[in-house]
Design a protein around this motif. Structure first.
Motif, PDB file in Angstrom:
ATOM      1  N   PHE A  65       8.951  18.849   4.658  1.00 15.52           N
ATOM      2  CA  PHE A  65       8.890  19.750   5.810  1.00 15.52           C
ATOM      3  C   PHE A  65      10.215  19.896   6.548  1.00 15.52           C
ATOM      4  CE2 PHE A  65       4.584  17.877   5.427  1.00 15.52           C
ATOM      5  CZ  PHE A  65       3.869  19.037   5.153  1.00 15.52           C
ATOM      6  N   GLY A  66      11.234  19.110   6.146  1.00 18.10           N
ATOM      7  CA  GLY A  66      12.520  19.180   6.821  1.00 18.10           C
ATOM      8  C   GLY A  66      12.584  18.407   8.119  1.00 18.10           C
ATOM      9  N   TRP A  67      11.580  17.570   8.390  1.00 12.90           N
ATOM     10  CA  TRP A  67      11.596  16.773   9.609  1.00 12.90           C
ATOM     11  C   TRP A  67      12.654  15.681   9.481  1.00 12.90           C
ATOM     12  CZ3 TRP A  67       5.653  15.680  10.491  1.00 12.90           C
ATOM     13  CH2 TRP A  67       4.984  16.903  10.616  1.00 12.90           C
ATOM     14  N   ARG A  68      13.449  15.475  10.510  1.00 15.33           N
ATOM     15  CA  ARG A  68      14.480  14.442  10.473  1.00 15.33           C
ATOM     16  C   ARG A  68      13.852  13.069  10.279  1.00 15.33           C
ATOM     17  NH1 ARG A  68      19.297  15.649  13.255  1.00 15.33           N
ATOM     18  NH2 ARG A  68      19.874  17.809  12.798  1.00 15.33           N
ATOM     19  N   ALA A  69      14.334  12.333   9.273  1.00 16.51           N
ATOM     20  CA  ALA A  69      13.764  11.015   8.973  1.00 16.51           C
ATOM     21  C   ALA A  69      13.890  10.069  10.158  1.00 16.51           C
ATOM     22  CB  ALA A  69      14.443  10.421   7.743  1.00 16.51           C
ATOM     23  N   GLY A  70      15.012  10.159  10.867  1.00 16.40           N
ATOM     24  CA  GLY A  70      15.218   9.269  12.008  1.00 16.40           C
ATOM     25  C   GLY A  70      14.207   9.473  13.106  1.00 16.40           C
ATOM     26  N   PHE A  71      13.841  10.727  13.386  1.00 11.46           N
ATOM     27  CA  PHE A  71      12.880  11.002  14.441  1.00 11.46           C
ATOM     28  C   PHE A  71      11.475  10.577  14.034  1.00 11.46           C
ATOM     29  CE2 PHE A  71      15.941  14.546  15.808  1.00 11.46           C
ATOM     30  CZ  PHE A  71      16.609  13.684  16.669  1.00 11.46           C
ATOM     31  N   THR A  72      11.138  10.772  12.756  1.00 10.86           N
ATOM     32  CA  THR A  72       9.826  10.309  12.277  1.00 10.86           C
ATOM     33  C   THR A  72       9.719   8.798  12.404  1.00 10.86           C
ATOM     34  OG1 THR A  72       9.646  12.146  10.711  1.00 10.86           O
ATOM     35  CG2 THR A  72       8.275  10.200  10.291  1.00 10.86           C
ATOM     36  N   LEU A  88       7.376   7.239   4.215  1.00  7.05           N
ATOM     37  CA  LEU A  88       6.761   8.384   4.886  1.00  7.05           C
ATOM     38  C   LEU A  88       7.825   9.313   5.467  1.00  7.05           C
ATOM     39  CD1 LEU A  88       4.195   9.774   5.934  1.00  7.05           C
ATOM     40  CD2 LEU A  88       4.363   8.308   7.975  1.00  7.05           C
ATOM     41  N   ALA A  89       8.863   8.750   6.080  1.00  2.41           N
ATOM     42  CA  ALA A  89       9.907   9.562   6.709  1.00  2.41           C
ATOM     43  C   ALA A  89      10.665  10.389   5.683  1.00  2.41           C
ATOM     44  CB  ALA A  89      10.868   8.662   7.485  1.00  2.41           C
ATOM     45  N   PRO A 132       0.804  -1.240   0.000  1.00  2.00           N
ATOM     46  CA  PRO A 132       0.000   0.000   0.000  1.00  2.00           C
ATOM     47  C   PRO A 132       0.831   1.281   0.000  1.00  2.00           C
ATOM     48  CG  PRO A 132      -0.823  -1.564   1.626  1.00  2.00           C
ATOM     49  CD  PRO A 132       0.490  -2.081   1.164  1.00  2.00           C
ATOM     50  N   PHE A 133       2.071   1.217   0.468  1.00  2.00           N
ATOM     51  CA  PHE A 133       2.876   2.435   0.580  1.00  2.00           C
ATOM     52  C   PHE A 133       3.434   2.908  -0.763  1.00  2.00           C
ATOM     53  CE2 PHE A 133       2.889   0.865   4.912  1.00  2.00           C
ATOM     54  CZ  PHE A 133       2.747   2.025   5.647  1.00  2.00           C
ATOM     55  N   TYR A 134       3.348   2.063  -1.774  1.00  2.00           N
ATOM     56  CA  TYR A 134       3.911   2.458  -3.068  1.00  2.00           C
ATOM     57  C   TYR A 134       3.119   3.584  -3.722  1.00  2.00           C
ATOM     58  CZ  TYR A 134       6.923  -1.610  -2.650  1.00  2.00           C
ATOM     59  OH  TYR A 134       7.846  -2.517  -2.204  1.00  2.00           O
ATOM     60  N   ALA A 135       1.831   3.698  -3.391  1.00  2.00           N
ATOM     61  CA  ALA A 135       1.035   4.800  -3.949  1.00  2.00           C
ATOM     62  C   ALA A 135       1.603   6.144  -3.505  1.00  2.00           C
ATOM     63  CB  ALA A 135      -0.426   4.672  -3.526  1.00  2.00           C
ATOM     64  N   LEU A 136       1.954   6.267  -2.224  1.00  2.00           N
ATOM     65  CA  LEU A 136       2.568   7.495  -1.722  1.00  2.00           C
ATOM     66  C   LEU A 136       3.914   7.731  -2.392  1.00  2.00           C
ATOM     67  CD1 LEU A 136       2.760   9.878   0.271  1.00  2.00           C
ATOM     68  CD2 LEU A 136       3.775   8.274   1.927  1.00  2.00           C
ATOM     69  N   ALA A 137       4.680   6.673  -2.550  1.00  2.00           N
ATOM     70  CA  ALA A 137       6.000   6.815  -3.163  1.00  2.00           C
ATOM     71  C   ALA A 137       5.889   7.306  -4.603  1.00  2.00           C
ATOM     72  CB  ALA A 137       6.744   5.472  -3.124  1.00  2.00           C
ATOM     73  N   ILE A 138       4.965   6.733  -5.370  1.00  2.00           N
ATOM     74  CA  ILE A 138       4.817   7.130  -6.772  1.00  2.00           C
ATOM     75  C   ILE A 138       4.354   8.573  -6.881  1.00  2.00           C
ATOM     76  CG2 ILE A 138       3.482   6.727  -8.875  1.00  2.00           C
ATOM     77  CD1 ILE A 138       3.415   3.741  -8.072  1.00  2.00           C
ATOM     78  N   SER A 139       3.369   8.952  -6.067  1.00  2.00           N
ATOM     79  CA  SER A 139       2.774  10.283  -6.206  1.00  2.00           C
ATOM     80  C   SER A 139       3.657  11.392  -5.657  1.00  2.00           C
ATOM     81  CB  SER A 139       1.411  10.313  -5.507  1.00  2.00           C
ATOM     82  OG  SER A 139       1.556  10.099  -4.117  1.00  2.00           O
ATOM     83  N   LEU A 178      20.518   3.031   1.937  1.00  2.00           N
ATOM     84  CA  LEU A 178      19.386   3.099   1.016  1.00  2.00           C
ATOM     85  C   LEU A 178      18.898   4.533   0.848  1.00  2.00           C
ATOM     86  CD1 LEU A 178      17.533  -0.050   2.311  1.00  2.00           C
ATOM     87  CD2 LEU A 178      18.463   0.215   0.019  1.00  2.00           C
ATOM     88  N   PHE A 179      18.747   5.264   1.940  1.00  2.00           N
ATOM     89  CA  PHE A 179      18.276   6.643   1.870  1.00  2.00           C
ATOM     90  C   PHE A 179      19.205   7.491   1.014  1.00  2.00           C
ATOM     91  CE2 PHE A 179      15.675   6.870   6.091  1.00  2.00           C
ATOM     92  CZ  PHE A 179      14.817   5.914   5.589  1.00  2.00           C
ATOM     93  N   ARG A 180      20.481   7.261   1.121  1.00  2.00           N
ATOM     94  CA  ARG A 180      21.440   8.068   0.365  1.00  2.00           C
ATOM     95  C   ARG A 180      21.456   7.719  -1.113  1.00  2.00           C
ATOM     96  NH1 ARG A 180      26.601   9.314   4.375  1.00  2.00           N
ATOM     97  NH2 ARG A 180      25.444  10.773   5.693  1.00  2.00           N
ATOM     98  N   HIS A 181      20.817   6.624  -1.460  1.00  2.00           N
ATOM     99  CA  HIS A 181      20.648   6.288  -2.870  1.00  2.00           C
ATOM    100  C   HIS A 181      19.183   6.432  -3.279  1.00  2.00           C
ATOM    101  CE1 HIS A 181      24.735   4.865  -3.856  1.00  2.00           C
ATOM    102  NE2 HIS A 181      24.789   4.646  -2.548  1.00  2.00           N
ATOM    103  N   ARG A 182      18.454   7.243  -2.532  1.00  2.00           N
ATOM    104  CA  ARG A 182      17.051   7.547  -2.809  1.00  2.00           C
ATOM    105  C   ARG A 182      16.228   6.274  -2.980  1.00  2.00           C
ATOM    106  NH1 ARG A 182      14.993  11.743  -0.890  1.00  2.00           N
ATOM    107  NH2 ARG A 182      13.353  11.851  -2.479  1.00  2.00           N
ATOM    108  N   ALA A 183      16.336   5.421  -1.963  1.00  2.00           N
ATOM    109  CA  ALA A 183      15.530   4.213  -1.862  1.00  2.00           C
ATOM    110  C   ALA A 183      15.183   4.044  -0.391  1.00  2.00           C
ATOM    111  CB  ALA A 183      16.282   2.996  -2.392  1.00  2.00           C
ATOM    112  N   SER A 184      14.311   3.096  -0.100  1.00  2.00           N
ATOM    113  CA  SER A 184      13.974   2.817   1.291  1.00  2.00           C
ATOM    114  C   SER A 184      13.559   1.354   1.376  1.00  2.00           C
ATOM    115  CB  SER A 184      12.838   3.727   1.777  1.00  2.00           C
ATOM    116  OG  SER A 184      11.587   3.282   1.272  1.00  2.00           O
ATOM    117  N   LEU A 185      13.188   0.947   2.589  1.00  2.00           N
ATOM    118  CA  LEU A 185      12.648  -0.390   2.770  1.00  2.00           C
ATOM    119  C   LEU A 185      11.135  -0.347   2.954  1.00  2.00           C
ATOM    120  CD1 LEU A 185      15.423  -2.031   4.982  1.00  2.00           C
ATOM    121  CD2 LEU A 185      14.926  -2.432   2.551  1.00  2.00           C
ATOM    122  N   GLY A 186      10.529   0.681   2.358  1.00  2.00           N
ATOM    123  CA  GLY A 186       9.088   0.771   2.349  1.00  2.00           C
ATOM    124  C   GLY A 186       8.517   1.287   3.654  1.00  2.00           C
TER     125      GLY A 186
END
Length: 208
Positions: free
Chosen positions: A154-161, A146-147, A73-80, A133-141
């Motif tokens: 918004f500039g929110w730190r991915a680690g804190f999210t 979301l992070a 389900p998270f791929y919709a957010l990623a694509i958009s 992964l983040f530094r190569h513009r990828a994630s583990l879903g």
């Protein structure tokens, strides 16, 4: 997208496909070993990987398959919001981690691991796997998508999210694990997300 994947010349702000492949593979291997240590100790992590472990413990389903299905389900957010290149790389990373998690018992087994050491080492491995992964513009879903979106928007730190999401997921762990196992899991999650929060900042690393 064609230009993005057809560019084999690295620049200060752009990785080549070969660099992306190496970074994604390395990140997935590190994360898979970290998840395997947690599973060996009966601990959990956060995000969709942690939720997959909770479901796996409760149902005895294969954790790799559960993890893959939860991410769909998270791929919709990623694509958009993050684009096709990010989505494709994330899809490949999720698939690779699922395969590595499925193969792990056949390829790598563990003996006795001291619980606190295991939680810290697993947290570091998963954290730096995600960092790669983040530094190569990828994630583990899941929460990783979301992070990264919230950090870009918004500039929110991915680690804190991720830490906030992880603590919510770990609250569910009380249904399948002992309080002491949950405590060690929380320690691992804090180590993981501090590694991300300290090391992954848009103003320090701009390559994509």
């Amino acid at each position: 997208m064609a230009r993005r994947f057809g560019d084999w010349h690295a620049t200060a702000t752009n990785h080549t496909p070969a660099e992306d492949a190496q970074g994604i593979f390395t990140g997935c291997v590190m994360a898979a070993i970290g998840v395997a240590i947690l599973a060996h100790l009966g601990f959990l992590t956060g995000s969709t990987a942690g939720l997959a472990l909770v479901i796996s413990y409760a149902t005895d389903f294969n954790v790799g398959l559960v993890y893959f299905m939860l991410n769909l389900p998270f791929y919709a957010l990623a694509i958009s919001q993050l684009g096709w290149a990010f989505t494709i790389k994330t899809f490949l990373a999720v698939g690779l981690l699922s395969v590595l998690t499925w193969l792990q018992p056949r390829l790598l087994q563990f003996g006795e691991i001291e619980p606190l050491t295991g939680a810290i080492v697993a947290g570091l491995l998963i954290g730096f796997g995600l960092l790669a992964l983040f530094r190569h513009r990828a994630s583990l879903g899941g929460a990783g998508i979301l992070a990264l979106y919230l950090q870009d928007r918004f500039g929110w730190r991915a680690g804190f999210t991720q830490l906030a999401v992880d603590l919510l997921v770990l609250a569910l762990a009380f249904t399948v694990a002992s309080p002491i196992a949950v405590l060690y899991s929380v320690i691992g999650a804090v180590v993981l997300n501090l590694a991300l929060a300290i090391n992954h900042r848009n103003d320090r690393y701009v390559a994509q």
